[in-house]
Design an enzyme around this catalytic site. Sequence first.
Site, PDB file in Angstrom:
ATOM      1  NE  ARG A  10      -4.389   2.335 -10.543  1.00 26.70           N
ATOM      2  CZ  ARG A  10      -4.209   3.634  -9.677  1.00 26.70           C
ATOM      3  NH1 ARG A  10      -4.081   4.502 -10.624  1.00 26.70           N
ATOM      4  NH2 ARG A  10      -4.627   3.803  -8.705  1.00 26.70           N
TER       5      ARG A  10
ATOM      6  CB  CYS B 299     -17.471   2.476 -28.335  1.00 25.01           C
ATOM      7  SG  CYS B 299     -18.927   3.359 -28.568  1.00 25.01           S
TER       8      CYS B 299
ATOM      9  CD  GLU C 162       0.920  -9.403   1.395  1.00 23.91           C
ATOM     10  OE1 GLU C 162       0.159  -8.602   1.541  1.00 23.91           O
ATOM     11  OE2 GLU C 162       0.953 -10.735   1.601  1.00 23.91           O
ATOM     12  N   PRO C 163       4.696  -4.982  -1.124  1.00 19.74           N
ATOM     13  CG  PRO C 163       7.158  -4.448  -1.419  1.00 19.74           C
ATOM     14  CD  PRO C 163       5.910  -5.240  -0.706  1.00 19.74           C
ATOM     15  N   GLY C 164       3.399  -3.877  -4.065  1.00 21.14           N
ATOM     16  CA  GLY C 164       3.201  -3.821  -5.616  1.00 21.14           C
ATOM     17  C   GLY C 164       3.591  -2.856  -6.316  1.00 21.14           C
ATOM     18  NE  ARG C 165      -0.745   2.040  -5.829  1.00 22.29           N
ATOM     19  CZ  ARG C 165      -1.937   1.923  -6.412  1.00 22.29           C
ATOM     20  NH1 ARG C 165      -1.935   2.246  -7.538  1.00 22.29           N
ATOM     21  NH2 ARG C 165      -2.946   1.399  -5.662  1.00 22.29           N
TER      22      ARG C 165
ATOM     23  N   GLY D 146       0.753  -1.269  -0.024  1.00 20.96           N
ATOM     24  CA  GLY D 146      -0.012  -0.091   0.073  1.00 20.96           C
ATOM     25  C   GLY D 146       1.001   1.342  -0.028  1.00 20.96           C
TER      26      GLY D 146
HETATM   27  C1  LIG Z   1      -3.274  -8.164   0.542  1.00 17.14           C
HETATM   28  C2  LIG Z   1      -2.758  -7.042  -0.172  1.00 17.14           C
HETATM   29  N1  LIG Z   1      -1.218  -7.100  -0.348  1.00 17.14           N
HETATM   30  C3  LIG Z   1      -0.567  -6.365  -1.218  1.00 17.14           C
HETATM   31  C4  LIG Z   1      -1.297  -5.299  -1.923  1.00 17.14           C
HETATM   32  C5  LIG Z   1      -0.401  -4.704  -2.894  1.00 17.14           C
HETATM   33  O1  LIG Z   1      -0.832  -3.030  -2.561  1.00 17.14           O
HETATM   34  P1  LIG Z   1      -0.101  -2.207  -3.443  1.00 17.14           P
HETATM   35  O2  LIG Z   1       0.085  -2.413  -4.806  1.00 17.14           O
HETATM   36  O3  LIG Z   1      -0.843  -0.635  -2.988  1.00 17.14           O
HETATM   37  O4  LIG Z   1       1.242  -1.940  -2.573  1.00 17.14           O
HETATM   38  C6  LIG Z   1      -2.653  -5.319  -2.110  1.00 17.14           C
HETATM   39  C7  LIG Z   1      -3.626  -4.718  -2.941  1.00 17.14           C
HETATM   40  O5  LIG Z   1      -3.909  -3.521  -2.553  1.00 17.14           O
HETATM   41  C8  LIG Z   1      -3.342  -6.245  -1.059  1.00 17.14           C
HETATM   42  O6  LIG Z   1      -4.619  -6.567  -1.189  1.00 17.14           O
HETATM   43  N1  LIG Z   2      -5.904  -2.373  -8.332  1.00 15.79           N
HETATM   44  C1  LIG Z   2      -5.687  -1.260  -7.555  1.00 15.79           C
HETATM   45  C2  LIG Z   2      -4.945  -1.665  -6.162  1.00 15.79           C
HETATM   46  C3  LIG Z   2      -5.471  -2.853  -5.726  1.00 15.79           C
HETATM   47  C4  LIG Z   2      -6.287  -2.997  -4.645  1.00 15.79           C
HETATM   48  C5  LIG Z   2      -6.569  -4.150  -4.005  1.00 15.79           C
HETATM   49  N2  LIG Z   2      -5.976  -4.799  -3.413  1.00 15.79           N
HETATM   50  C6  LIG Z   2      -5.142   0.011  -8.192  1.00 15.79           C
HETATM   51  O1  LIG Z   2      -5.071  -0.011  -9.336  1.00 15.79           O
HETATM   52  O2  LIG Z   2      -4.935   0.819  -7.545  1.00 15.79           O
END
Ligand SMILES: Cc1ncc(COP(=O)(O)O)c(C=O)c1O
Ligand SMILES: N[C@@H](CCCC[NH3+])C(=O)O
Length: 435
Positions: A331, A362, A291-294, A249
Site C-alpha cells: 500500500r 530492490c 460490504e465492509p472489508g477494511r 469503504g
Molecule cells: C464492491 C466493493 N465492495 C466492498 C469493498 C470493500 O471496501 P473496504 O475494504 O474499503 O470496506 C470494495 C473495495 O473497495 C469494493 O470494491
Molecule cells: N486494495 C485497496 C482497496 C480496494 C479498492 C478496490 N475495491 C486498498 O488497499 O486500499
Amino acid sequence: MIINNHPFQVNQRGHLEIGGIDTIDLAKKYGTPLYVYDVSIIRDNCKSFVNTFNELDVQAQVAYASKAFSSIAMLQVVNQEGLSLDVVSEGELFTALQANFPPEKIHVHGNNKSVQELSMAIESNVGCIVVDNFYEIELLDRLLRSYNKKIDVLMRVTPGIVSKTHQYIMTGNEDSKFGFNLQNGQADKAFELLHNHEHIRFKGLHCHIGSQIFETDRFKTATDMLFKQLSKWKSLDNYVPEVLNLGGGFGIRYTVNDKPLQLKNYVEALVSAVKLHADELHIPMPEIWIEPGRSIAGNAGITLYTVGSMKKIPGIRDYISVDGGMTDNLRPALYQAKYEGVIANKANQAAIQTVSVAGKCCESGDMLIKDLPVPDVENGDIFAVFSTGAYGYSMANHYNRFPNPAVVFAENGKDKLVVRRETYHDVVKNDLSYE
Ligand SMILES: Cc1ncc(COP(=O)(O)O)c(C=O)c1O
Ligand SMILES: N[C@@H](CCCC[NH3+])C(=O)O
C-alpha cells in the site's frame, strides 16, 4: 497503556502486546515478517455493524469483503459472527467453500467474471450474483438456461460520485471499470434485461463509492441517486426493490491524521437515508446490505519485522531497514499510504530520533514509513507496523522471490498459526526447467 490510539497495550516488560500475547515472544516463535491479528478486534468490528442493524430493527446482511483478507481461519471467524461474504474471484469463492462458509450467504462480484467463475457460483448455489456489465448478463442468461436454475441478482451501478480518497481506490465515479452507468441510460437497458427474466430474481441495486471514506454525506448522496433511478422504474414498471447494497469503504485509522467515525455511525446514516426515501416512494423498507472489508480486518492486524541494517545520511535522512516491505505491504508503494509503527521491544521508551523505515526489496519506492520518531534502535529490534490487517496479506506478492509471511491469530492470551510461512520451495514450486 494504549499505544498511539491503536487498540493495543504495552505490557510490564515494556513490550507491545496483541491479543494478550507479547509480540516479542510471537516474533521468536514464528519468525518475522509476521502478520498477527487480535481476533477479538475482528469480532468487535463485526458486532458493531450487526448489532446496530439489529438495534434499528432493519433487515440487513453485513457481507465481509474478503478481498481485504481472505484465509480459511478468517472466514470461519466472520461466519461465527453471523456475517455474509463478498467474493470477487474464483479463488476467493474457493477459499470460502473450503472454509465451509454457507453458500447462500456468499455474494459474487467481479467486473470480468469468466464462464468458469459464473459456473462455479451457480453450481455452488451462492446467495447472489452482483451483475456488473452486459457481457455478464449474456453469459448468465446462457448458463442459467443450461443449468435450468434461477438465481438472485443485484445490478451494480456507478452513481457518478467522486469520493475524497486516493484515485486508485475510488470506484463509484463515472469513469470507472465497474458497473452500469446511471447517467447515460446503461442501467435502464440492464433493467430491461434483468427484470422479468425467467431465470433471474432481480433483487435490487448495488453501489460502492470507494474506500477509506470518513464521512457519511457521500453515502447519502449515493442513496439519493439510487432512489432517483428506483423511483423511475417504479413509475414505469411498478418495480419494488427488495435489497439495496451500499457497498463498503468505511474508513479506519492508519495515522493520527485519520479521524474515523464509529462504525455504527455509518450504519445509522445509511438506514436513515434509505428509510426516508422508501417512505417517500411508498415502498416497504428494503433489506440493506453492506460490504465492509477494511473496517473489519484493518485495525485488528499488525505486522512484525526484524530491524537489520541502518544508514545515516547526515542532514538528509536516517534509514532503518526491516526484513519485509512492499512484498508484504504494497500500500505505501501503490497508494503512498501512511502507517504508524513502534519498536515493539521498546514500546514505552521515549523517542530520541526520527528515522525512515525501508523494506528490503530492490526498489527505491520500497519505504514503509517516512520520518517516524523512535527511541534508540539496534539491529535485531522488532518493529511493529499498525493497521496492516486489510490489504496487507491479501496484496502480498513475490517480488525478489520473497516467500509470503505467516499469519498468526491471537485471542485472549492464546496464539495460533493460521497461514503457514511460505518456504523457498513454495516460491519455486511451479517453475519448470529448460535445459
Ligand atoms: C464492491 C466493493 N465492495 C466492498 C469493498 C470493500 O471496501 P473496504 O475494504 O474499503 O470496506 C470494495 C473495495 O473497495 C469494493 O470494491
Ligand atoms: N486494495 C485497496 C482497496 C480496494 C479498492 C478496490 N475495491 C486498498 O488497499 O486500499
